[in-house]
Every structure is written in C-alpha cells, then in structure tokens.
Design a protein around this motif. Structure first.
Motif, short mmCIF file in Angstrom:
data_model
loop_
_atom_site.label_atom_id
_atom_site.label_comp_id
_atom_site.label_asym_id
_atom_site.label_seq_id
_atom_site.Cartn_x
_atom_site.Cartn_y
_atom_site.Cartn_z
N LEU A 72 0.81 -1.23 0.00
CA LEU A 72 0.00 0.00 0.00
C LEU A 72 0.84 1.28 0.00
O LEU A 72 0.33 2.36 -0.31
N MET A 73 2.11 1.18 0.33
CA MET A 73 2.96 2.38 0.40
C MET A 73 3.03 3.16 -0.92
O MET A 73 2.95 4.40 -0.89
N ILE A 101 -10.84 10.84 1.76
CA ILE A 101 -10.38 9.48 1.45
C ILE A 101 -8.92 9.31 1.90
O ILE A 101 -8.57 8.31 2.53
N HIS A 102 -8.10 10.31 1.62
CA HIS A 102 -6.69 10.26 2.03
C HIS A 102 -6.58 10.15 3.55
O HIS A 102 -5.80 9.34 4.08
N GLN A 103 -7.35 10.95 4.25
CA GLN A 103 -7.29 10.95 5.71
C GLN A 103 -7.77 9.62 6.28
O GLN A 103 -7.17 9.09 7.23
N LYS A 104 -8.83 9.04 5.70
CA LYS A 104 -9.31 7.73 6.16
C LYS A 104 -8.24 6.66 5.97
O LYS A 104 -8.00 5.84 6.85
N LEU A 105 -7.61 6.67 4.80
CA LEU A 105 -6.55 5.70 4.52
C LEU A 105 -5.42 5.84 5.53
O LEU A 105 -4.94 4.85 6.09
N MET A 106 -5.00 7.07 5.78
CA MET A 106 -3.90 7.30 6.72
C MET A 106 -4.29 6.89 8.15
O MET A 106 -3.47 6.34 8.88
N ASP A 107 -5.53 7.13 8.53
CA ASP A 107 -5.99 6.73 9.87
C ASP A 107 -5.99 5.21 10.02
O ASP A 107 -5.59 4.67 11.07
N ILE A 108 -6.44 4.50 8.98
CA ILE A 108 -6.45 3.03 9.02
C ILE A 108 -5.03 2.50 9.12
O ILE A 108 -4.74 1.61 9.94
N LEU A 109 -4.12 3.05 8.33
CA LEU A 109 -2.73 2.61 8.36
C LEU A 109 -2.09 2.89 9.72
O LEU A 109 -1.35 2.06 10.26
N LYS A 110 -2.40 4.04 10.28
CA LYS A 110 -1.88 4.39 11.61
C LYS A 110 -2.43 3.42 12.67
O LYS A 110 -1.71 2.98 13.56
N LEU A 114 1.29 1.52 11.28
CA LEU A 114 2.19 2.13 10.30
C LEU A 114 2.29 3.63 10.58
O LEU A 114 1.29 4.32 10.67
N ASN A 115 3.53 4.09 10.75
CA ASN A 115 3.77 5.51 11.01
C ASN A 115 4.86 6.01 10.08
O ASN A 115 5.87 5.33 9.88
N ALA A 116 4.66 7.22 9.55
CA ALA A 116 5.68 7.84 8.72
C ALA A 116 6.84 8.26 9.60
O ALA A 116 6.65 8.69 10.75
N ILE A 117 8.05 8.11 9.07
CA ILE A 117 9.24 8.57 9.78
C ILE A 117 9.35 10.07 9.53
O ILE A 117 9.38 10.52 8.38
N ASP A 118 9.37 10.85 10.59
CA ASP A 118 9.41 12.31 10.48
C ASP A 118 10.81 12.75 10.09
O ASP A 118 11.76 12.61 10.87
N VAL A 119 10.95 13.24 8.86
CA VAL A 119 12.24 13.69 8.33
C VAL A 119 12.02 15.01 7.62
O VAL A 119 11.06 15.17 6.87
N LYS A 120 12.94 15.93 7.86
CA LYS A 120 12.88 17.22 7.15
C LYS A 120 14.29 17.71 6.88
O LYS A 120 15.26 17.22 7.49
N ILE A 151 13.34 12.65 -0.56
CA ILE A 151 12.83 12.17 -1.84
C ILE A 151 11.58 11.31 -1.64
O ILE A 151 10.60 11.44 -2.35
N GLU A 152 11.64 10.42 -0.64
CA GLU A 152 10.53 9.49 -0.39
C GLU A 152 10.39 9.28 1.11
O GLU A 152 11.38 9.08 1.81
N THR A 153 9.18 9.31 1.58
CA THR A 153 8.90 9.14 3.00
C THR A 153 9.21 7.71 3.44
O THR A 153 8.90 6.75 2.72
N GLY A 154 9.79 7.57 4.61
CA GLY A 154 10.04 6.26 5.19
C GLY A 154 8.93 5.91 6.16
O GLY A 154 8.20 6.78 6.65
N TYR A 155 8.80 4.60 6.45
CA TYR A 155 7.72 4.15 7.33
C TYR A 155 8.23 3.13 8.33
O TYR A 155 9.12 2.32 8.03
N LYS A 156 7.62 3.17 9.52
CA LYS A 156 7.86 2.18 10.56
C LYS A 156 6.56 1.43 10.81
O LYS A 156 5.48 2.04 10.82
N LEU A 157 6.68 0.14 11.02
CA LEU A 157 5.55 -0.67 11.48
C LEU A 157 5.84 -0.96 12.94
O LEU A 157 6.75 -1.73 13.25
N HIS A 158 5.11 -0.30 13.81
CA HIS A 158 5.37 -0.30 15.26
C HIS A 158 6.78 0.24 15.48
O HIS A 158 6.99 1.42 15.26
N ASP A 159 7.74 -0.58 15.85
CA ASP A 159 9.10 -0.08 16.08
C ASP A 159 10.08 -0.56 15.02
O ASP A 159 11.27 -0.30 15.11
#
Length: 171
Positions: A72-73, A101-110, A114-120, A151-159
């Motif tokens: 799904l990423m 729709i985007h917010q629902k998808l992100m809420d379900i993934l969270k 699944l959490n986005a890695i905060d990078v800036k 360039i591309e967001t990273g993701y963590k599944l739990h830890d």
C-alpha cells in the motif's frame, strides 16, 4: 578355633559387602545427580522453547500485515504527490472528497501500526532511519552531513523500519 576362623571369614565377607554397598550408594548418588542435571537442562530447554514461541506469536500479530502495508505504500506515495495538485483544484467538493479518502486511509494505516518517519531538511542523517540516495554540495555549510532534501517518506511498522526514508545528504 574353628569358631575364630568362621569369625574372620564373616568379617571379610562383611567388609567386602560394605565396599560394594558404598560403590552402589556412590553410583546411585551419581545417577541421581546426572538425572537431576538432565531434568534441569530439559526444563530450561522447554522454557526457552516456550518463550521463543510466545515471542514468535507476538511478532506474527504485530508484523503480520507487513507485506500488505508495503504494497500500500506506493498508493500512499501517489496520494501524497497528488494532494498539492488536488488542493489547487477549482472543484471544492472533489478536493474535500479526496482529502477525506486520504485521511481515512492514513488513519487506518496508523491504526494498524504504520507511522511515517518524520524527516525534514536540516535533520541529522541517521543510517537506522534514512537511505542516502545521493550526496550534493551543501547549499549552506551548516547542512554538511545533514539531510538537504527528502525524496521518499520512510515508514515504521510499530518499532520496525519497513521502508527507509530516501534522502539527499549535503557534503
């Protein structure tokens, strides 16, 4: 005299048997110690098996959806790239619908862990979370060795990191 001779034979017999009994007693104690050691080792092995099974079961519950979430990423990435264009749209209803729709998808993934890695830009490069796609000359000396662009967001599944954030690093 014969009596004395019988007495000596009886003492010899008792002495021989007492040594045999000591040997038997000693071997019984050795046997008992060996069996106790075997029992303790078997019990420890079973406890390790039980703990390993519990840990594996927990991992399956925590990370069982990992493959689905990885699949799904790219969809989430497409949403992220499309959102700025949609927000510029003249049609407010379409914009609100897609945002919902985007917010629902992100809420379900969270909710699934699944959490986005905060990078800036300006963050320190961390090999545990980031994948350096390229290095460029740092636009500012303070950005040397730091993240210049994401360039591309990273993701963590739990830890557990399931996709590293792809970044450009200044040199």
């Amino acid at each position: 005299m014969i009596h004395d001779n019988e007495h000596f034979e009886e003492e010899d017999f008792l002495e021989e048997n007492s040594h045999d009994e000591e040997d038997v007693m000693g071997s019984d104690e050795d046997l008992l110690a060996a069996e106790k050691d075997r029992y303790v080792r078997l019990y420890a092995e079973f406890e390790n098996y039980r703990k390993r099974s519990t840990r594996e079961r927990n991992d399956v519950l925590l990370y069982g959806n990992e493959n689905l979430l990885r699949d799904l990423m790219p969809v989430v990435d497409d949403f992220e790239r499309a959102m700025p264009m949609i927000l510029e749209s003249e049609d407010q209803k379409t914009m609100k619908g897609v945002e919902l729709i985007h917010q629902k998808l992100m809420d379900i993934l969270k909710h699934k862990g699944l959490n986005a890695i905060d990078v800036k830009a300006g963050d320190e490069f961390d090999v545990e979370l980031h994948e350096a796609v390229t290095q460029i000359p740092a636009p500012d000396p303070s950005l040397s060795g730091k993240i210049v662009d994401v360039i591309e967001t990273g993701y963590k599944l739990h830890d557990k990191v399931i996709r590293f954030a792809k970044v450009v690093v200044g040199k």
